[in-house]
Design an enzyme around this catalytic site. Structure first.
Site, PDB file in Angstrom:
ATOM      1  N   ARG A   1       6.654  -2.063  -2.522  1.00 54.35           N
ATOM      2  CA  ARG A   1       5.135  -2.071  -3.084  1.00 54.35           C
ATOM      3  C   ARG A   1       4.301  -3.509  -3.081  1.00 54.35           C
ATOM      4  O   ARG A   1       5.044  -4.480  -3.520  1.00 54.35           O
ATOM      5  CB  ARG A   1       5.295  -1.517  -4.855  1.00 54.35           C
TER       6      ARG A   1
ATOM      7  N   ARG B   1      10.959   0.795  -6.610  1.00 58.98           N
ATOM      8  CA  ARG B   1      10.431   0.122  -5.427  1.00 58.98           C
ATOM      9  C   ARG B   1      10.571  -1.564  -5.549  1.00 58.98           C
ATOM     10  O   ARG B   1      10.569  -2.055  -6.636  1.00 58.98           O
ATOM     11  CB  ARG B   1       8.999   0.429  -5.061  1.00 58.98           C
TER      12      ARG B   1
ATOM     13  N   ASP C   1      -4.011  -3.096  -5.644  1.00 53.99           N
ATOM     14  CA  ASP C   1      -3.996  -1.924  -5.807  1.00 53.99           C
ATOM     15  C   ASP C   1      -4.921  -1.024  -4.974  1.00 53.99           C
ATOM     16  O   ASP C   1      -6.139  -1.406  -5.019  1.00 53.99           O
ATOM     17  CB  ASP C   1      -4.445  -1.722  -7.381  1.00 53.99           C
TER      18      ASP C   1
ATOM     19  N   GLU D   1      -6.109   5.730  -4.119  1.00 53.71           N
ATOM     20  CA  GLU D   1      -4.892   6.675  -3.937  1.00 53.71           C
ATOM     21  C   GLU D   1      -5.456   7.655  -3.010  1.00 53.71           C
ATOM     22  O   GLU D   1      -6.690   8.423  -3.128  1.00 53.71           O
ATOM     23  CB  GLU D   1      -4.848   7.280  -5.399  1.00 53.71           C
TER      24      GLU D   1
END
Length: 281
Positions: free
Chosen positions: A132, A180, A137, A140
């Site tokens: 990750r 992750r 971010d 999605e």
């Protein structure tokens, strides 16, 4: 009175002959311990021992391949990195890394048994580390029955184009709740220019700065990431496109469009799921 033998000094010629005359069979079975205390024996033995221990340490620390995140211990966190081949990009801010310790110096990429670029996805099964990318971010994509966030597909394709089948280095911070590896990721551009993947994502409007209250990891790059995001917003790059109305739109009363960040999207989805799971009248 005859003196005891042990008081006689110097020993007589007869005693000398007696000591010097050793049976051949006795000398054959005797152990010459002086050979083992000789510097010619001790020094090479010590060098060989220390060299063996040093090679074992180097192998365990730098050349042993790590097949999965569960083998990464806290001793790696904020101290060590992993070099490897990106076998798959599954989301806009994470990917699968096949650890290739030693890189090309140990044959990865050119030895017949280590040409990972020719492997299929089946060859990588259960042999990769889920990474990750830290500090960012991305929008999605559609999963778990939830709709895709605007620009989610574009962010995924952008990262896939950038990283898939590329060798990268991941600087490990920690493991998250999904096992992750949270890490800053970089690669060498044109062979000499070190490029930070998270920073490139933000610069190109493919991600925001990570906004969660807990679990944020930036290393020493948070301020750099935030400046890059502000610049991308001003230039309306990537996910920030069309957030500001043009002159005519302003005259017509159109206001600035607000972009839902990945964190806001996740919060909204989470609250909706909690509401659906609540008691129904």
């Amino acid at each position: 009175m005859q003196w005891p033998d042990w008081l006689k000094w110097p020993p007589s010629d007869q005693e000398k002959k007696k000591k010097d005359s050793v049976l051949w069979s006795e000398s054959l079975n005797a152990t010459d311990w002086s050979h083992y205390s000789s510097p010619r024996t001790i020094i090479p033995t010590a060098i060989l021992t220390f060299s063996t221990l040093a090679l074992i340490r180097i192998y365990r620390r730098s050349l042993r391949r790590i097949p999965d995140a569960q083998y990464i211990t806290p001793s790696y966190f904020h101290k060590r990195s992993l070099y490897g081949y990106v076998s798959r990009v599954g989301d806009g801010d994470n990917f699968r890394l096949f650890h290739t310790p030693g890189g090309r110096a140990t044959g990865w990429g050119w030895l017949s048994s280590r040409k990972v670029q020719d492997w299929s996805q089946k060859d990588f099964q259960n042999k990769t580390i889920h990474v990750r990318i830290a500090g960012v971010d991305a929008p999605e994509t559609a999963h778990f029955g939830n709709k895709e966030q605007p620009f989610g597909k574009e962010a995924l394709e952008w990262l896939r184009t950038l990283l898939h089948k590329r060798y990268v280095r991941a600087y490990i911070y920690r493991l998250d709740q999904y096992q992750r590896v949270v890490a800053s990721v970089s690669y060498w551009k044109w062979g000499f220019w070190k490029t930070d993947v998270g920073l490139e994502m933000i610069k190109n409007g493919m991600a925001t700065v990570y906004e969660a209250k807990f679990g944020s990891e930036f290393g020493d790059k948070e301020s750099q990431y935030r400046r890059a995001m502000e610049k991308a917003q001003r230039k309306q790059i990537g996910m920030w496109t069309h957030t500001k109305p043009g002159l005519m739109a302003k005259l017509m009363g159109q206001k600035q469009e607000k972009v839902e960040t990945p964190r806001e999207y996740k919060t909204r989805i989470s609250q909706a799921e909690k509401g659906d799971a609540g008691p129904k009248n």
